[in-house]
Enzyme design. Structure first.
Site, PDB file in Angstrom:
ATOM      1  N   ASP A 203       5.056   8.687 -56.891  1.00 22.94           N
ATOM      2  CA  ASP A 203       6.465   8.306 -56.848  1.00 22.94           C
ATOM      3  C   ASP A 203       6.677   7.395 -55.635  1.00 22.94           C
ATOM      4  OD1 ASP A 203       6.427  10.100 -54.632  1.00 22.94           O
ATOM      5  OD2 ASP A 203       6.940  11.743 -55.988  1.00 22.94           O
TER       6      ASP A 203
ATOM      7  N   ASP B 104       4.783  13.535 -41.047  1.00 28.31           N
ATOM      8  CA  ASP B 104       3.703  14.474 -40.747  1.00 28.31           C
ATOM      9  C   ASP B 104       2.408  13.788 -40.305  1.00 28.31           C
ATOM     10  OD1 ASP B 104       3.391  13.569 -43.356  1.00 28.31           O
ATOM     11  OD2 ASP B 104       3.430  15.550 -44.291  1.00 28.31           O
TER      12      ASP B 104
ATOM     13  N   ASP C  85       8.964   6.583 -52.308  1.00 29.55           N
ATOM     14  CA  ASP C  85       9.958   7.076 -51.352  1.00 29.55           C
ATOM     15  C   ASP C  85      10.438   5.904 -50.509  1.00 29.55           C
ATOM     16  OD1 ASP C  85       9.508   9.921 -51.997  1.00 29.55           O
ATOM     17  OD2 ASP C  85       7.543   9.563 -51.096  1.00 29.55           O
TER      18      ASP C  85
HETATM   19  P1  ATP Z   1       2.907  12.609 -52.744  1.00 27.09           P
HETATM   20  O1  ATP Z   1       1.831  11.732 -53.230  1.00 27.09           O
HETATM   21  O2  ATP Z   1       2.632  14.044 -52.951  1.00 27.09           O
HETATM   22  O3  ATP Z   1       4.290  12.209 -53.171  1.00 27.09           O
HETATM   23  P2  ATP Z   1       3.895  11.926 -50.145  1.00 27.09           P
HETATM   24  O4  ATP Z   1       3.168  11.605 -48.891  1.00 27.09           O
HETATM   25  O5  ATP Z   1       4.751  10.861 -50.729  1.00 27.09           O
HETATM   26  O6  ATP Z   1       2.824  12.445 -51.162  1.00 27.09           O
HETATM   27  P3  ATP Z   1       6.248  13.555 -50.184  1.00 27.09           P
HETATM   28  O7  ATP Z   1       6.331  15.037 -50.192  1.00 27.09           O
HETATM   29  O8  ATP Z   1       6.706  12.780 -51.353  1.00 27.09           O
HETATM   30  O9  ATP Z   1       4.738  13.217 -49.840  1.00 27.09           O
HETATM   31  O10 ATP Z   1       7.024  13.081 -48.881  1.00 27.09           O
HETATM   32  C1  ATP Z   1       7.251  11.721 -48.599  1.00 27.09           C
HETATM   33  C2  ATP Z   1       7.023  11.453 -47.130  1.00 27.09           C
HETATM   34  O11 ATP Z   1       7.939  12.207 -46.354  1.00 27.09           O
HETATM   35  C3  ATP Z   1       5.652  11.844 -46.608  1.00 27.09           C
HETATM   36  O12 ATP Z   1       4.713  10.841 -46.827  1.00 27.09           O
HETATM   37  C4  ATP Z   1       5.932  12.068 -45.146  1.00 27.09           C
HETATM   38  O13 ATP Z   1       6.010  10.840 -44.477  1.00 27.09           O
HETATM   39  C5  ATP Z   1       7.311  12.665 -45.157  1.00 27.09           C
HETATM   40  N1  ATP Z   1       7.261  14.144 -45.224  1.00 27.09           N
HETATM   41  C6  ATP Z   1       7.332  14.925 -46.314  1.00 27.09           C
HETATM   42  N2  ATP Z   1       7.264  16.217 -46.007  1.00 27.09           N
HETATM   43  C7  ATP Z   1       7.174  16.284 -44.675  1.00 27.09           C
HETATM   44  C8  ATP Z   1       7.100  17.355 -43.726  1.00 27.09           C
HETATM   45  N3  ATP Z   1       7.070  18.632 -44.124  1.00 27.09           N
HETATM   46  N4  ATP Z   1       7.031  17.028 -42.417  1.00 27.09           N
HETATM   47  C9  ATP Z   1       7.057  15.759 -42.007  1.00 27.09           C
HETATM   48  N5  ATP Z   1       7.126  14.720 -42.832  1.00 27.09           N
HETATM   49  C10 ATP Z   1       7.183  14.953 -44.158  1.00 27.09           C
HETATM   50 MG    MG Z   2       6.011  10.992 -52.433  1.00 24.44          MG
END
Ligand code: ATP
Ligand code: MG
Length: 451
Positions: free
Chosen positions: A64, A156, A66
């Site tokens: 997805d 993170d 963001d």
């Molecule tokens: P995915 O491929 O699972 O979507 P993602 O890295 O995009 O991986 P998401 O859960 O969609 O993960 O979160 C988007 C972004 O928000 C992350 O890449 C990170 O930068 C930030 N983020 C999400 N959860 C946390 C957290 N618990 N603490 C700090 N930053 C976070």
């Molecule tokens: Mg994501």
């Protein structure tokens, strides 16, 4: 609304220009691009961030997209008609385009700003960005907004904190994201121990990304997780369920499971299963193998673009727990169906003390288990009944995994395969070959009339 002045915080970025990275607009969803355009037109900053940028840099297709922006949730609400504010503690705006949801978050400032706000509002990190929208986007209790550089350091892992802009197609790196991506390292931004204490779910995220991306977890990032795993006890079972699904639906469930077995955080999601796998009982090897195969199957299905259901995953995850209960704590007064039911209920109840599982899923897991015994019965009535059951397919898949895992069920899986592939006439023939249905003998005799 554009000013020539650089938005605050940008000067802290290492800028990777378009010709020095591999992210191309062609691989970004139209909807995400249109959100970025609209933000830009309205005078806001907008970046693609997180998994979207990370996965594109790795040549993978992002799950997805963001977006991070200096527009506040309320400003996003008025700018986008298809938007909805989600969450209270941490406001996120969902922008809906048919089946695609774009997640937009407002730049966050460090947590300690909350504290600073108490007495002396020094307002570090909450000064606003340009006069066009300086009135909004201030402090809403836990929603403390800041600049892009602060937002980056609140994320993170370094590889999750890369920002892509469509104003000049460059990538902004405020930490060591690009380097860590090259070296395939999951590295926490800031002090790992402090960041895990802030949000223990980050321990699970470290394991998830390590397995999903096949990255090593950098030494200091890995070091505290066994010791701090207990902090996961403070996370709500609902959030842990969400995280469980992300862990197992990452496309690398098998590799993820390896890490969950190896490191302590796994015990805060799957203690009953992990315990069962370490307890000797008759049938353990087969149950363990079934679980392994189910995880592999999950990965294969996702790779083929098919869906997976938590119900099937939990059916496999709790199977070793159920088998252990049946083997070590039989309830001889109950018939086999009742015993299975009792073991299933108790396995689910145990699991629910760790993570929630919505009833609509446990219900289906239970049906999958219950159908196992019925699939093994070979008589016309049972066959027809099971075949019409809405969970037939899932139960049949499960049966095949049991056999593949080493249970000897007398080739019943192959029979069902043949039955499904057969035409109508052949099915009749297969049914005719079945042994005659045995009438259950009456247990209670009719009382003789008293003389
Ligand atoms: P995915 O491929 O699972 O979507 P993602 O890295 O995009 O991986 P998401 O859960 O969609 O993960 O979160 C988007 C972004 O928000 C992350 O890449 C990170 O930068 C930030 N983020 C999400 N959860 C946390 C957290 N618990 N603490 C700090 N930053 C976070
Ligand atoms: Mg994501």
């Amino acid at each position: 609304m554009h000013t020539n002045a650089l938005p605050p915080g940008l000067e802290k970025a290492t800028v990777i220009p378009r010709d020095e990275h591999s992210v191309s607009r062609r691989h970004i969803s139209e909807n995400a691009l249109s959100v970025l355009r609209k933000l830009d037109d309205a005078g806001y900053q907008g970046y693609l961030v997180g998994g979207g940028v990370r996965d594109l840099l790795l040549g993978k297709r992002p799950k997805d997209f963001d977006i991070a922006t200096d527009a506040t949730p309320e400003e996003l609400r008025s700018l986008f008609r298809n938007s909805r504010i989600i969450g209270r503690r941490f406001k996120i705006v969902h922008l809906r385009y048919g089946r695609e949801i774009i997640e937009a978050t407002t730049f966050r400032a460090p947590h300690d700003v909350n504290v600073e706000l108490g007495e002396n509002s020094s307002r570090r990190g909450i000064r606003h960005l340009d006069s066009a929208h300086s009135t909004a986007g201030m402090i809403l209790r836990d929603n403390v907004y800041g600049n892009v550089d602060e937002d980056a350091l609140r994320r993170d892992f370094t590889v999750n904190a890369l920002y892509y802009t469509t104003t000049n197609f460059s990538i902004l790196d405020f930490s060591t994201g690009m380097q860590d991506l090259k070296n395939r390292k999951i590295r926490m931004i800031g002090d790992p121990e402090a960041r895990y204490k802030e949000d223990p779910v980050r321990m699970l995220r470290a394991l998830r990304f390590s397995a999903k991306l096949d990255f090593d977890i950098e030494e200091k990032t890995l070091a505290p997780i066994n010791e701090l795993a207990y902090l996961l006890e403070s996370i709500s079972p609902a959030r842990l369920f969400d995280e469980t699904i992300k862990l197992l639906a990452s496309g690398q469930a098998e590799a993820t499971w390896e890490l969950l077995r190896k490191y302590q955080p796994g015990n805060y999601l799957f203690a009953p299963t992990l315990r069962a796998l370490l307890t000797p009982f008759r049938g353990r090897e087969q149950a363990a193998e079934l679980l392994q195969l189910a995880l592999r199957n999950t990965d294969n299905r996702l790779a083929d673009g098919k869906s997976v259901t938590p119900a099937f995953l939990y059916a496999a995850l709790l199977w070793p727990v159920i088998q252990l209960k049946l083997a070590l704590h039989p309830l001889p007064k109950l018939n086999p169906g009742q015993q299975l039911n009792a073991a299933a209920n108790s396995a689910i109840a145990e699991q629910l003390t760790y993570t929630s599982i919505p009833k609509r899923f446990t219900q289906v897991s239970k049906e999958i288990w219950e159908l196992q015994a019925r699939l093994e019965q070979r008589n016309r009535r049972a066959v027809e009944g099971v075949f019409e059951h809405p969970r037939f397919r899932a139960a049949y898949d499960f049966l095949l995994l049991r056999e593949e895992g080493g249970e000897n069920l007398g080739g019943i899986g192959a029979w069902w395969t043949e039955f499904q592939e057969a035409g109508e006439d052949e099915r009749e023939a297969l049914l005719d070959q079945l042994p005659r249905e045995q009438r259950p003998r009456r247990k209670t005799r009719r009382r003789k009339p008293q003389s």
